[in-house]
Design a protein around this motif. Structure first.
Motif, PDB file in Angstrom:
ATOM      1  N   ALA A  34       0.772  -1.213   0.082  1.00  0.00           N
ATOM      2  CA  ALA A  34       0.012   0.094   0.179  1.00  0.00           C
ATOM      3  C   ALA A  34       0.988   1.153   0.021  1.00  0.00           C
ATOM      4  CB  ALA A  34      -0.887   0.015   1.343  1.00  0.00           C
ATOM      5  N   LEU A  35       0.607   2.089  -0.773  1.00  0.00           N
ATOM      6  CA  LEU A  35       1.251   3.293  -1.036  1.00  0.00           C
ATOM      7  C   LEU A  35       0.418   4.535  -0.603  1.00  0.00           C
ATOM      8  CD1 LEU A  35       2.689   2.828  -4.705  1.00  0.00           C
ATOM      9  CD2 LEU A  35       3.866   2.432  -2.436  1.00  0.00           C
ATOM     10  N   GLN A  36       0.903   5.327   0.453  1.00  0.00           N
ATOM     11  CA  GLN A  36       0.216   6.231   1.023  1.00  0.00           C
ATOM     12  C   GLN A  36       0.850   7.749   0.823  1.00  0.00           C
ATOM     13  OE1 GLN A  36       0.255   5.445   5.163  1.00  0.00           O
ATOM     14  NE2 GLN A  36      -0.946   3.442   4.907  1.00  0.00           N
ATOM     15  N   ALA A  37       0.000   8.389  -0.107  1.00  0.00           N
ATOM     16  CA  ALA A  37       0.652   9.675  -0.600  1.00  0.00           C
ATOM     17  C   ALA A  37       0.745  10.686   0.439  1.00  0.00           C
ATOM     18  CB  ALA A  37      -0.500  10.250  -1.660  1.00  0.00           C
ATOM     19  N   ALA A  38       0.003  10.863   1.661  1.00  0.00           N
ATOM     20  CA  ALA A  38       0.112  11.895   2.371  1.00  0.00           C
ATOM     21  C   ALA A  38       0.296  11.284   3.997  1.00  0.00           C
ATOM     22  CB  ALA A  38      -1.189  12.803   2.497  1.00  0.00           C
ATOM     23  N   GLY A  39       0.993  12.227   4.650  1.00  0.00           N
ATOM     24  CA  GLY A  39       1.035  11.975   6.010  1.00  0.00           C
ATOM     25  C   GLY A  39       2.479  10.913   6.303  1.00  0.00           C
ATOM     26  N   ALA A  40       3.321  10.680   5.577  1.00  0.00           N
ATOM     27  CA  ALA A  40       4.234   9.818   5.513  1.00  0.00           C
ATOM     28  C   ALA A  40       5.469  10.514   6.450  1.00  0.00           C
ATOM     29  CB  ALA A  40       5.075   9.309   4.240  1.00  0.00           C
ATOM     30  N   GLN A  41       5.867   9.772   7.503  1.00  0.00           N
ATOM     31  CA  GLN A  41       7.030  10.533   8.366  1.00  0.00           C
ATOM     32  C   GLN A  41       8.381   9.818   7.992  1.00  0.00           C
ATOM     33  OE1 GLN A  41       6.041  11.707  12.043  1.00  0.00           O
ATOM     34  NE2 GLN A  41       4.173  12.428  11.240  1.00  0.00           N
ATOM     35  N   VAL A  42       8.186   8.651   7.116  1.00  0.00           N
ATOM     36  CA  VAL A  42       9.509   7.992   7.042  1.00  0.00           C
ATOM     37  C   VAL A  42       9.751   8.464   5.659  1.00  0.00           C
ATOM     38  CG1 VAL A  42      10.301   5.650   6.719  1.00  0.00           C
ATOM     39  CG2 VAL A  42       8.502   5.994   8.053  1.00  0.00           C
ATOM     40  N   ARG A  43      11.222   8.540   5.492  1.00  0.00           N
ATOM     41  CA  ARG A  43      11.843   9.024   4.090  1.00  0.00           C
ATOM     42  C   ARG A  43      11.559   8.009   3.247  1.00  0.00           C
ATOM     43  NH1 ARG A  43      17.413  12.098   3.349  1.00  0.00           N
ATOM     44  NH2 ARG A  43      16.256  13.547   4.467  1.00  0.00           N
ATOM     45  N   GLU A  44      10.965   8.331   2.020  1.00  0.00           N
ATOM     46  CA  GLU A  44      10.859   7.249   0.973  1.00  0.00           C
ATOM     47  C   GLU A  44      11.327   7.302  -0.184  1.00  0.00           C
ATOM     48  OE1 GLU A  44       7.363   9.423   1.087  1.00  0.00           O
ATOM     49  OE2 GLU A  44       6.148   8.524   2.792  1.00  0.00           O
ATOM     50  N   PRO A  45      11.838   6.321  -0.877  1.00  0.00           N
ATOM     51  CA  PRO A  45      12.629   6.361  -2.233  1.00  0.00           C
ATOM     52  C   PRO A  45      11.394   7.105  -2.910  1.00  0.00           C
ATOM     53  CG  PRO A  45      12.273   4.365  -1.756  1.00  0.00           C
ATOM     54  CD  PRO A  45      11.662   4.864  -0.324  1.00  0.00           C
ATOM     55  N   THR A  46      11.989   7.780  -4.180  1.00  0.00           N
ATOM     56  CA  THR A  46      11.313   8.561  -5.013  1.00  0.00           C
ATOM     57  C   THR A  46      11.201   7.674  -6.398  1.00  0.00           C
ATOM     58  OG1 THR A  46      11.442  10.648  -4.131  1.00  0.00           O
ATOM     59  CG2 THR A  46      10.747  10.571  -6.368  1.00  0.00           C
ATOM     60  N   VAL A  47      10.368   7.209  -6.814  1.00  0.00           N
ATOM     61  CA  VAL A  47      10.106   6.506  -8.174  1.00  0.00           C
ATOM     62  C   VAL A  47       9.385   7.179  -9.220  1.00  0.00           C
ATOM     63  CG1 VAL A  47       9.199   4.186  -9.100  1.00  0.00           C
ATOM     64  CG2 VAL A  47       9.983   4.374  -6.934  1.00  0.00           C
ATOM     65  N   ALA A  48       9.997   7.423 -10.265  1.00  0.00           N
ATOM     66  CA  ALA A  48       9.595   8.021 -11.555  1.00  0.00           C
ATOM     67  C   ALA A  48       8.308   7.435 -12.057  1.00  0.00           C
ATOM     68  CB  ALA A  48      10.346   8.238 -12.696  1.00  0.00           C
ATOM     69  N   ARG A  49       7.197   8.077 -12.046  1.00  0.00           N
ATOM     70  CA  ARG A  49       5.760   7.285 -12.558  1.00  0.00           C
ATOM     71  C   ARG A  49       5.952   6.825 -13.929  1.00  0.00           C
ATOM     72  NH1 ARG A  49       0.560   8.440 -10.354  1.00  0.00           N
ATOM     73  NH2 ARG A  49       0.741   9.748  -8.606  1.00  0.00           N
ATOM     74  N   THR A  50       6.686   7.343 -14.804  1.00  0.00           N
ATOM     75  CA  THR A  50       6.890   6.905 -16.337  1.00  0.00           C
ATOM     76  C   THR A  50       7.635   5.582 -16.174  1.00  0.00           C
ATOM     77  OG1 THR A  50       8.874   8.242 -16.360  1.00  0.00           O
ATOM     78  CG2 THR A  50       6.921   9.059 -17.304  1.00  0.00           C
ATOM     79  N   SER A  51       8.357   5.180 -15.004  1.00  0.00           N
ATOM     80  CA  SER A  51       9.241   3.870 -15.036  1.00  0.00           C
ATOM     81  C   SER A  51       8.351   2.657 -14.645  1.00  0.00           C
ATOM     82  CB  SER A  51      10.322   3.999 -14.258  1.00  0.00           C
ATOM     83  OG  SER A  51      10.060   4.267 -12.660  1.00  0.00           O
ATOM     84  N   ILE A  52       7.117   3.170 -14.427  1.00  0.00           N
ATOM     85  CA  ILE A  52       6.163   1.935 -13.781  1.00  0.00           C
ATOM     86  C   ILE A  52       4.848   2.005 -14.521  1.00  0.00           C
ATOM     87  CG2 ILE A  52       7.180   1.895 -11.489  1.00  0.00           C
ATOM     88  CD1 ILE A  52       4.942   3.421 -10.286  1.00  0.00           C
ATOM     89  N   TRP A  53       4.312   0.406 -14.298  1.00  0.00           N
ATOM     90  CA  TRP A  53       3.045   0.285 -15.111  1.00  0.00           C
ATOM     91  C   TRP A  53       1.920   0.176 -13.897  1.00  0.00           C
ATOM     92  CZ3 TRP A  53       1.163  -5.069 -16.834  1.00  0.00           C
ATOM     93  CH2 TRP A  53       0.106  -4.943 -17.407  1.00  0.00           C
ATOM     94  N   ILE A  54       1.219   1.341 -14.008  1.00  0.00           N
ATOM     95  CA  ILE A  54      -0.104   1.569 -13.145  1.00  0.00           C
ATOM     96  C   ILE A  54      -1.090   0.916 -13.921  1.00  0.00           C
ATOM     97  CG2 ILE A  54      -1.269   2.985 -11.439  1.00  0.00           C
ATOM     98  CD1 ILE A  54       1.302   4.721 -11.372  1.00  0.00           C
ATOM     99  N   ASP A  55      -2.051   0.326 -13.365  1.00  0.00           N
ATOM    100  CA  ASP A  55      -3.357   0.053 -13.874  1.00  0.00           C
ATOM    101  C   ASP A  55      -4.691   0.463 -12.951  1.00  0.00           C
ATOM    102  OD1 ASP A  55      -5.232  -1.173 -15.822  1.00  0.00           O
ATOM    103  OD2 ASP A  55      -4.920  -3.174 -15.291  1.00  0.00           O
ATOM    104  N   THR A  56      -5.596   0.321 -13.381  1.00  0.00           N
ATOM    105  CA  THR A  56      -6.905   0.756 -12.580  1.00  0.00           C
ATOM    106  C   THR A  56      -7.620  -0.383 -12.237  1.00  0.00           C
ATOM    107  OG1 THR A  56      -6.839   3.289 -13.252  1.00  0.00           O
ATOM    108  CG2 THR A  56      -8.890   2.179 -12.116  1.00  0.00           C
ATOM    109  N   VAL A  57      -8.173  -0.809 -10.996  1.00  0.00           N
ATOM    110  CA  VAL A  57      -9.099  -1.696 -10.835  1.00  0.00           C
ATOM    111  C   VAL A  57     -10.541  -1.636 -11.650  1.00  0.00           C
ATOM    112  CG1 VAL A  57     -10.418  -3.157  -9.220  1.00  0.00           C
ATOM    113  CG2 VAL A  57      -8.045  -2.461  -8.413  1.00  0.00           C
ATOM    114  N   LYS A  58     -11.056  -2.450 -12.281  1.00  0.00           N
ATOM    115  CA  LYS A  58     -12.228  -2.232 -13.110  1.00  0.00           C
ATOM    116  C   LYS A  58     -13.078  -3.123 -12.685  1.00  0.00           C
ATOM    117  CE  LYS A  58      -9.123  -1.505 -16.762  1.00  0.00           C
ATOM    118  NZ  LYS A  58      -7.881  -1.807 -15.728  1.00  0.00           N
TER     119      LYS A  58
END
Length: 197
Positions: free
Chosen positions: A17-41
């Motif tokens: 699970a990737l939480q966009a807000a409220g993260a207190q831990v330093r997260e690695p940054t990943v370019a959106r263009t380098s991954i395949w994202i799909d939507t549950v349909k």
């Protein structure tokens, strides 16, 4: 409906699970263009089996009455039945057909499935031509589904259902509109969160 972002890992098969807000831990940054994202349909899903094979005939290299024979892993062949719709791709063109038969014995984990072709093969197609084939197992109606990773095991509790060549049914744990990362996330296996750039 608010969508959630879930990552399905290929090599380290975990849903993260990737939480966009409220993260207190330093997260690695990943370019959106380098991954395949799909939507549950939610909708209709065609369940298929895909396999490689060959056109076979009386003698290699001769035209005539050629048969399409697919080599299907035994675990995927359990639902294949005579009469199911199929299609082969000769790389010169696609030809529809139906399952005409399957071997009763498994050899080295493989079941041979013969596809009876409904139309003529493209000109110049000969015995020995390698083919890529699909067989339609069933049509599912009104199911949740997402693009299919190679494997997936959940940190977020997700229950998968029936799988097809490139999609998989979701039984529990995800909802329509959720975003899912299908790319290999093994480089970030030690992170509980990542930031998308």
């Amino acid at each position: 409906m608010k969508s959630r972002l879930i990552a399905i890992r290929y090599i380290v098969p975990t849903l993260l699970a990737l939480q966009a807000a409220g993260a207190q831990v330093r997260e690695p940054t990943v370019a959106r263009t380098s991954i395949w994202i799909d939507t549950v349909k939610r909708g209709d899903m065609v369940r298929q089996v895909r396999a490689l094979g060959q056109l076979v005939g009386e003698a290699r290299g001769r035209t005539g009455a050629l048969r399409a024979v697919l080599k299907v892993p035994a675990a995927q062949a359990t639902d294949i039945k005579v009469g199911q719709a199929g299609q082969i791709d000769t790389r010169r063109g696609r030809v529809a057909g139906t399952v005409a038969g399957r071997s009763s014995a498994t050899v080295d984990g493989i079941v041979e499935v013969e596809i009876k072709l409904s139309n003529a093969l493209p000109d110049g197609t000969i015995a020995g031509t390698e083919i890529d084939g699909t067989i339609e197992i069933e049509r599912l109606q009104n199911v949740l589904y997402v693009g299919r990773p190679i494997v997936g095991r959940a940190r977020v509790s997700v229950s998968f259902g029936r799988a097809s060549v490139n999609v998989i049914e979701i039984r529990e744990g995800l909802r329509e509109g959720d975003k899912v990362i299908l790319s290999d996330m093994s480089a970030w296996r030690a992170s509980t969160r990542i930031r998308l750039d």
